[in-house]
Design a protein around this motif. Structure first.
Motif, mmCIF file in Angstrom:
data_model
loop_
_atom_site.group_PDB
_atom_site.id
_atom_site.type_symbol
_atom_site.label_atom_id
_atom_site.label_comp_id
_atom_site.label_asym_id
_atom_site.label_seq_id
_atom_site.Cartn_x
_atom_site.Cartn_y
_atom_site.Cartn_z
ATOM 1 N N LEU A 36 2.751 0.184 -6.418
ATOM 2 C CA LEU A 36 3.786 -0.757 -6.012
ATOM 3 C C LEU A 36 3.641 -1.164 -4.548
ATOM 4 C CD1 LEU A 36 6.890 0.768 -7.787
ATOM 5 C CD2 LEU A 36 5.624 -1.281 -8.426
ATOM 6 N N TRP A 37 3.218 -0.221 -3.703
ATOM 7 C CA TRP A 37 3.017 -0.536 -2.290
ATOM 8 C C TRP A 37 1.889 0.319 -1.760
ATOM 9 C CZ3 TRP A 37 7.397 2.044 -3.938
ATOM 10 C CH2 TRP A 37 7.495 3.385 -3.571
ATOM 11 N N VAL A 38 1.355 -0.089 -0.654
ATOM 12 C CA VAL A 38 0.261 0.631 -0.018
ATOM 13 C C VAL A 38 0.769 1.118 1.329
ATOM 14 C CG1 VAL A 38 -2.079 0.444 0.897
ATOM 15 C CG2 VAL A 38 -1.437 -0.827 -1.152
ATOM 16 N N GLU A 39 0.604 2.419 1.572
ATOM 17 C CA GLU A 39 1.061 2.991 2.841
ATOM 18 C C GLU A 39 0.165 2.492 3.968
ATOM 19 O OE1 GLU A 39 3.556 5.102 3.605
ATOM 20 O OE2 GLU A 39 4.294 5.174 1.551
ATOM 21 N N GLU A 40 0.774 1.985 5.009
ATOM 22 C CA GLU A 40 0.030 1.555 6.183
ATOM 23 C C GLU A 40 0.519 2.351 7.384
ATOM 24 O OE1 GLU A 40 0.425 -2.584 6.873
ATOM 25 O OE2 GLU A 40 -0.372 -3.145 4.912
ATOM 26 N N PRO A 41 -0.379 2.712 8.276
ATOM 27 C CA PRO A 41 0.068 3.442 9.470
ATOM 28 C C PRO A 41 0.966 2.565 10.327
ATOM 29 C CG PRO A 41 -2.248 2.828 9.654
ATOM 30 C CD PRO A 41 -1.804 2.475 8.257
ATOM 31 N N ALA A 42 1.940 3.197 10.956
ATOM 32 C CA ALA A 42 2.888 2.449 11.791
ATOM 33 C C ALA A 42 2.164 1.873 13.004
ATOM 34 C CB ALA A 42 4.011 3.367 12.243
ATOM 35 N N LYS A 43 2.545 0.687 13.377
ATOM 36 C CA LYS A 43 1.907 0.056 14.522
ATOM 37 C C LYS A 43 2.432 0.628 15.838
ATOM 38 C CE LYS A 43 0.677 -4.340 12.382
ATOM 39 N NZ LYS A 43 0.607 -3.797 11.069
ATOM 40 N N ARG A 44 3.696 1.045 15.829
ATOM 41 C CA ARG A 44 4.289 1.639 17.031
ATOM 42 C C ARG A 44 4.854 3.002 16.691
ATOM 43 N NH1 ARG A 44 8.006 -2.760 19.897
ATOM 44 N NH2 ARG A 44 9.440 -1.093 19.401
ATOM 45 N N ARG A 45 4.927 3.856 17.717
ATOM 46 C CA ARG A 45 5.499 5.185 17.514
ATOM 47 C C ARG A 45 7.009 5.083 17.309
ATOM 48 N NH1 ARG A 45 2.334 9.460 19.102
ATOM 49 N NH2 ARG A 45 4.189 10.697 19.482
#
Length: 161
Positions: A36-45
């Motif tokens: 359903l969705w793909v985990e992406e790393p956060a761009k900011r902390r």
């Protein structure tokens, strides 16, 4: 239930794979499900908890202030008796909203000062720190060795009695 009845209930395997026709068995085929969705790393902390709390509080106060200002404006247009108290409360609320926005900034500065900033030092600074750490470790190891030699009596005890 007898053995003759059990033989008839045995699962029937597809013979398509066994024949060598190149077709896979029906039981082994599974449909491909797209996630359903793909985990992406956060761009900011993520913000630290105290800073996030202050930011949420500031957003709520600012939202209430904007609503008050809008109600004061509409009451003024309508000529309502509520216009004057709403204007006064809007002015007070604006002061509180400014305070809340400053609170976010101050909380962030204080948190950074107390807990340090996440930084990536240059490779030369990292190398210098590594050398200093190594020198300190060697000095401590030499000191421990000297203490051990002094405790054991030094050169008098060359071998065990």
């Amino acid at each position: 239930m007898g053995t003759a009845e059990r033989q008839h209930e045995a699962p029937v395997a597809s013979t398509a794979g066994a024949r060598g026709s190149g077709e896979p068995d029906v039981e082994q085929e599974r449909p491909y499900y797209r996630p359903l969705w793909v985990e992406e790393p956060a761009k900011r902390r993520r913000l630290p908890d105290p800073v996030r709390t202050a930011a949420v509080r500031a957003v709520l106060v600012i939202a209430v202030t904007l609503i008050q200002a809008m109600v004061a404006f509409l009451c003024t247009l309508a000529g309502s008796w509520l216009a004057f108290p709403m204007v006064l409360s809007s002015v007070a609320s604006t002061v509180v909203a400014t305070w809340a926005a400053l609170d976010v900034w101050v909380t962030r500065q204080v948190w950074t000062q107390r807990n340090g900033v996440v930084s990536t030092p240059s490779s030369t600074a990292r190398a210098l720190r590594r050398e200093r750490r190594r020198a300190r470790r060697q000095a401590r190891a030499a000191e421990r060795t000297q203490k051990r030699i002094r405790r054991s009596g030094g050169a008098e005890q060359l071998s065990h009695p």
